[in-house]
Design a protein around this motif. Structure first.
Motif, PDB file in Angstrom:
ATOM      1  N   PRO A   1      31.882  30.422  46.306  1.00 44.80           N
ATOM      2  CA  PRO A   1      32.704  29.824  47.349  1.00 44.80           C
ATOM      3  C   PRO A   1      34.156  29.599  46.733  1.00 44.80           C
ATOM      4  CG  PRO A   1      31.078  28.344  46.302  1.00 44.80           C
ATOM      5  CD  PRO A   1      30.953  29.727  45.811  1.00 44.80           C
ATOM      6  N   ILE A   2      34.438  29.938  45.611  1.00 42.95           N
ATOM      7  CA  ILE A   2      35.875  29.453  45.163  1.00 42.95           C
ATOM      8  C   ILE A   2      36.637  30.751  44.569  1.00 42.95           C
ATOM      9  CG2 ILE A   2      35.380  27.196  44.783  1.00 42.95           C
ATOM     10  CD1 ILE A   2      35.018  27.985  41.704  1.00 42.95           C
ATOM     11  N   ALA A   3      35.969  31.872  44.343  1.00 40.01           N
ATOM     12  CA  ALA A   3      36.500  32.907  43.790  1.00 40.01           C
ATOM     13  C   ALA A   3      37.812  33.534  44.369  1.00 40.01           C
ATOM     14  CB  ALA A   3      35.458  33.987  43.591  1.00 40.01           C
ATOM     15  N   LEU A   4      37.992  33.255  45.852  1.00 43.90           N
ATOM     16  CA  LEU A   4      39.033  33.905  46.586  1.00 43.90           C
ATOM     17  C   LEU A   4      39.971  32.755  46.671  1.00 43.90           C
ATOM     18  CD1 LEU A   4      37.205  36.150  49.241  1.00 43.90           C
ATOM     19  CD2 LEU A   4      37.932  36.337  46.924  1.00 43.90           C
ATOM     20  N   TYR A   5      39.912  31.569  46.065  1.00 46.17           N
ATOM     21  CA  TYR A   5      40.952  30.504  45.836  1.00 46.17           C
ATOM     22  C   TYR A   5      42.295  31.270  45.256  1.00 46.17           C
ATOM     23  CZ  TYR A   5      37.856  26.803  47.147  1.00 46.17           C
ATOM     24  OH  TYR A   5      37.070  25.840  47.836  1.00 46.17           O
TER      25      TYR A   5
ATOM     26  N   ALA B   1      33.221  37.026  36.396  1.00 47.53           N
ATOM     27  CA  ALA B   1      32.372  37.214  37.843  1.00 47.53           C
ATOM     28  C   ALA B   1      33.291  37.009  38.635  1.00 47.53           C
ATOM     29  CB  ALA B   1      31.551  35.882  37.677  1.00 47.53           C
ATOM     30  N   VAL B   2      34.596  36.113  38.766  1.00 47.42           N
ATOM     31  CA  VAL B   2      35.528  36.039  39.553  1.00 47.42           C
ATOM     32  C   VAL B   2      36.065  37.259  40.107  1.00 47.42           C
ATOM     33  CG1 VAL B   2      37.851  35.162  39.983  1.00 47.42           C
ATOM     34  CG2 VAL B   2      35.957  33.613  39.097  1.00 47.42           C
ATOM     35  N   GLN B   3      36.506  38.122  39.137  1.00 46.48           N
ATOM     36  CA  GLN B   3      37.310  39.358  39.440  1.00 46.48           C
ATOM     37  C   GLN B   3      36.084  40.386  39.983  1.00 46.48           C
ATOM     38  OE1 GLN B   3      40.176  40.636  39.025  1.00 46.48           O
ATOM     39  NE2 GLN B   3      40.842  38.677  38.696  1.00 46.48           N
ATOM     40  N   ARG B   4      34.993  40.461  39.609  1.00 42.92           N
ATOM     41  CA  ARG B   4      33.795  41.260  40.377  1.00 42.92           C
ATOM     42  C   ARG B   4      34.039  40.951  41.715  1.00 42.92           C
ATOM     43  NH1 ARG B   4      30.955  40.308  35.640  1.00 42.92           N
ATOM     44  NH2 ARG B   4      29.451  38.810  36.739  1.00 42.92           N
ATOM     45  N   LEU B   5      34.072  39.782  41.994  1.00 36.54           N
ATOM     46  CA  LEU B   5      33.685  39.348  43.564  1.00 36.54           C
ATOM     47  C   LEU B   5      34.996  39.668  44.114  1.00 36.54           C
ATOM     48  CD1 LEU B   5      31.851  36.000  43.116  1.00 36.54           C
ATOM     49  CD2 LEU B   5      31.001  37.878  44.140  1.00 36.54           C
ATOM     50  N   ARG B   6      36.113  39.308  43.604  1.00 38.07           N
ATOM     51  CA  ARG B   6      37.446  39.769  44.258  1.00 38.07           C
ATOM     52  C   ARG B   6      37.510  41.041  44.581  1.00 38.07           C
ATOM     53  NH1 ARG B   6      42.428  36.136  41.529  1.00 38.07           N
ATOM     54  NH2 ARG B   6      41.444  34.015  42.284  1.00 38.07           N
ATOM     55  N   ALA B   7      37.181  42.027  43.632  1.00 41.38           N
ATOM     56  CA  ALA B   7      37.091  43.535  43.744  1.00 41.38           C
ATOM     57  C   ALA B   7      36.397  43.875  44.966  1.00 41.38           C
ATOM     58  CB  ALA B   7      36.858  44.209  42.592  1.00 41.38           C
ATOM     59  N   ARG B   8      35.038  43.282  44.868  1.00 43.44           N
ATOM     60  CA  ARG B   8      34.204  43.233  46.271  1.00 43.44           C
ATOM     61  C   ARG B   8      34.792  43.104  47.415  1.00 43.44           C
ATOM     62  NH1 ARG B   8      28.656  40.877  44.403  1.00 43.44           N
ATOM     63  NH2 ARG B   8      29.289  41.987  42.481  1.00 43.44           N
ATOM     64  N   ALA B   9      35.349  41.680  47.510  1.00 43.26           N
ATOM     65  CA  ALA B   9      36.065  41.562  48.795  1.00 43.26           C
ATOM     66  C   ALA B   9      37.123  42.336  49.218  1.00 43.26           C
ATOM     67  CB  ALA B   9      36.536  40.047  48.578  1.00 43.26           C
TER      68      ALA B   9
ATOM     69  N   GLY C   1      37.333  45.216  52.291  1.00 41.43           N
ATOM     70  CA  GLY C   1      38.528  45.163  53.522  1.00 41.43           C
ATOM     71  C   GLY C   1      38.985  43.747  54.015  1.00 41.43           C
ATOM     72  N   ASN C   2      38.328  42.747  53.193  1.00 42.67           N
ATOM     73  CA  ASN C   2      38.425  41.342  53.450  1.00 42.67           C
ATOM     74  C   ASN C   2      39.232  40.480  52.835  1.00 42.67           C
ATOM     75  OD1 ASN C   2      36.397  41.608  55.655  1.00 42.67           O
ATOM     76  ND2 ASN C   2      35.042  41.478  54.106  1.00 42.67           N
ATOM     77  N   LEU C   3      39.977  41.051  51.691  1.00 44.50           N
ATOM     78  CA  LEU C   3      40.712  40.351  50.938  1.00 44.50           C
ATOM     79  C   LEU C   3      42.167  41.173  50.914  1.00 44.50           C
ATOM     80  CD1 LEU C   3      41.646  38.033  49.059  1.00 44.50           C
ATOM     81  CD2 LEU C   3      40.684  39.507  46.916  1.00 44.50           C
ATOM     82  N   LYS C   4      43.159  40.388  51.675  1.00 39.54           N
ATOM     83  CA  LYS C   4      44.397  41.203  51.912  1.00 39.54           C
ATOM     84  C   LYS C   4      45.535  40.052  52.068  1.00 39.54           C
ATOM     85  CE  LYS C   4      42.312  44.016  55.224  1.00 39.54           C
ATOM     86  NZ  LYS C   4      42.260  44.289  56.877  1.00 39.54           N
ATOM     87  N   SER C   5      46.693  40.558  51.591  1.00 40.39           N
ATOM     88  CA  SER C   5      47.595  39.828  51.697  1.00 40.39           C
ATOM     89  C   SER C   5      48.252  39.568  53.203  1.00 40.39           C
ATOM     90  CB  SER C   5      49.260  40.483  51.229  1.00 40.39           C
ATOM     91  OG  SER C   5      48.981  40.688  49.631  1.00 40.39           O
ATOM     92  N   ASN C   6      48.499  38.108  53.259  1.00 39.09           N
ATOM     93  CA  ASN C   6      48.968  37.747  54.742  1.00 39.09           C
ATOM     94  C   ASN C   6      50.047  36.546  54.615  1.00 39.09           C
ATOM     95  OD1 ASN C   6      47.527  35.478  53.966  1.00 39.09           O
ATOM     96  ND2 ASN C   6      45.506  36.214  54.980  1.00 39.09           N
ATOM     97  N   GLU C   7      50.212  35.858  55.646  1.00 36.77           N
ATOM     98  CA  GLU C   7      51.137  34.764  55.767  1.00 36.77           C
ATOM     99  C   GLU C   7      50.804  33.502  54.942  1.00 36.77           C
ATOM    100  OE1 GLU C   7      51.303  32.445  59.362  1.00 36.77           O
ATOM    101  OE2 GLU C   7      49.655  33.653  59.944  1.00 36.77           O
TER     102      GLU C   7
END
Length: 436
Positions: A47-51, A137-145, A149-155
């Motif tokens: 729940p926090i890896a994408l902070y 573990a955080v890096q594995r989850l970020r790579a998976r996201a 196609g769910n982890l992208k740059s945005n505003e």
């Protein structure tokens, strides 16, 4: 309260903590609990890896001080109109660790940590014992996201992908799109990471809190996986970065920025450097909460600040009977200060022992929220009241550790077994056997 009643209440509180932490101790062997498995750590950080990197680092540091999380969350509830950097300035003189103080600027992070104390303590235990594994573990989850196609740059954020040192796997960094405005996402791990590959360790999850994510309401589905709250002008709360997290396994601390959060910040407690250095856990802020294993306890017994750690080391009579002085300036949220100076507006200890809601004590604060359990609509909760699990923990760390060990042997002797998959934080309670 007589000294015998106070001792009885403290003993009851130690057992309350034991019950909250029982699943973590169910697998304890003769050498202590087994290390967290990689998939178990992924479930914890889901729940926090994408902070944003800086917020993530400060959450991980703060999770090692669960009792101070309770005090900080109470302060936020009592001061709902003080936000962002103003909130950080308002708590500068509190006794909490710098990482905990910084989180008052991010109530959408602090409140779940308060509501899900069992998760917070497990996260802190994993970070203390297996820091590099947590970052991996955080890096594995970020790579998976990102692959999903769910982890992208945005505003709200900037996602940066770069090769790691020594030709290892790539590193995914997450930074605020505007350094002065910080957005903290809430998301459904089952959506953003794609199919979850560990049925025995479903990811922890709680839906966005409506107070912090306008437009979301309990029961609403996160079709896109993400919910973005209001951007916070909280750059002053940031004092860490993850330049050394990825690969090195350490959190970098900027001492000058840390003093903006805590004017008494002591850079000598860092692993190296005066103006900056690497974070080091300070057992003096542990407030007597036992460590998961003896190796972790022994590791930090001699860390900087041990000379003032009478609580943790079981020395001193008076100091060991107090919880943090977080609420001292009239906030009226003290716990078990043994009738000190007759100050009014102290929290009743009734709920801590028998679960009742005693009233009638002279000008004592209401303890209604001490018996609350996590709201099922927010992803369920562990079995005990969130405050009652830690409030009033003033016994020494060594005594607490012995009680944990004794309780573990008792559980093993009685055939206690951990429920399959755990039920502590899953949506709607433990019976689902689904996400936590």
């Amino acid at each position: 309260m007589t000294i015998w009643n106070e001792r009885w209440v403290k003993a009851a509180l130690v057992w309350l903590i034991l019950l909250v932490a029982a699943p973590a101790f169910a697998d304890r062997g003769p050498e202590g609990p087994a290390p967290f498995k990689p998939e178990e750590i992924e479930a914890l950080v889901a729940p926090i890896a994408l902070y944003p990197d800086s917020v993530l680092a400060q959450v991980l540091m703060a999770s090692t001080y669960p009792l101070e999380i309770v005090h900080a969350a109470r302060w936020v509830k009592e001061h709902p109109d003080v936000k962002g950097d103003a909130a950080v300035r308002a708590v500068q003189d509190q006794s909490w660790d710098t990482s905990v103080k910084s989180l008052v600027a991010f109530p959408q992070v602090l409140e779940p940590m308060y509501d899900k104390l069992d998760w917070t303590q497990k996260l802190g235990d994993a970070f203390l014992a297996q820091q590099k594994d947590v970052f991996a573990a955080v890096q594995r989850l970020r790579a998976r996201a990102q692959e999903a196609g769910n982890l992208k740059s945005n505003e709200q954020q900037q996602v940066i992908v770069e090769p790691a040192a020594a030709g290892e796997t790539t590193v995914v960094r997450i930074e605020p799109a505007n350094p002065q405005v910080i957005y903290v996402p809430a998301y459904d791990p089952a959506v953003v990471y794609g199919a979850w590959g560990y049925p025995a360790y479903p990811p922890y999850y709680w839906p966005p809190y409506p107070a912090y994510y306008p437009g979301y309401y309990p029961g609403a589905a996160l079709a896109t996986g993400f919910a973005w709250g209001i951007g916070l002008a909280a750059a002053g709360a940031i004092f860490s970065d993850c330049n050394s997290c990825w690969g090195g396994g350490d959190v970098n601390i900027d001492s000058d920025r840390a003093r903006n959060v805590d004017r008494n910040f002591d850079s000598s407690k860092l692993k190296n450097g005066e103006r900056g250095g690497r974070w080091q856990h300070d057992a003096g802020h542990r407030q007597g909460v036992a460590y998961r294993d003896n190796a972790t306890r022994d590791k930090f017994a001699g860390s900087p600040g041990s000379d003032r750690r009478s609580q943790y080391r079981g020395r001193g009579s008076d100091a060991g009977n107090r919880v943090a002085t977080a609420d001292r300036p009239g906030a009226g949220d003290r716990a078990m200060t043994a009738d000190r100076s007759g100050a009014g507006n102290r929290a009743s200890v009734a709920d801590r022992s028998a679960g009742s809601n005693r009233t009638g004590a002279s000008n004592r604060g209401s303890t209604s929220n001490m018996n609350r359990v996590s709201n099922g609509s927010r992803g369920g909760g562990y079995g005990g009241g969130r405050d009652s699990a830690f409030s009033g923990v003033g016994s020494s760390g060594s005594v607490s550790q012995r009680n944990f060990d004794r309780g573990n042997r008792s559980m093993q002797g009685s055939g206690f077994n951990r429920a399959a998959g755990g039920g502590g934080m899953r949506g709607g309670g433990g019976g689902r056997g689904g996400r936590r």
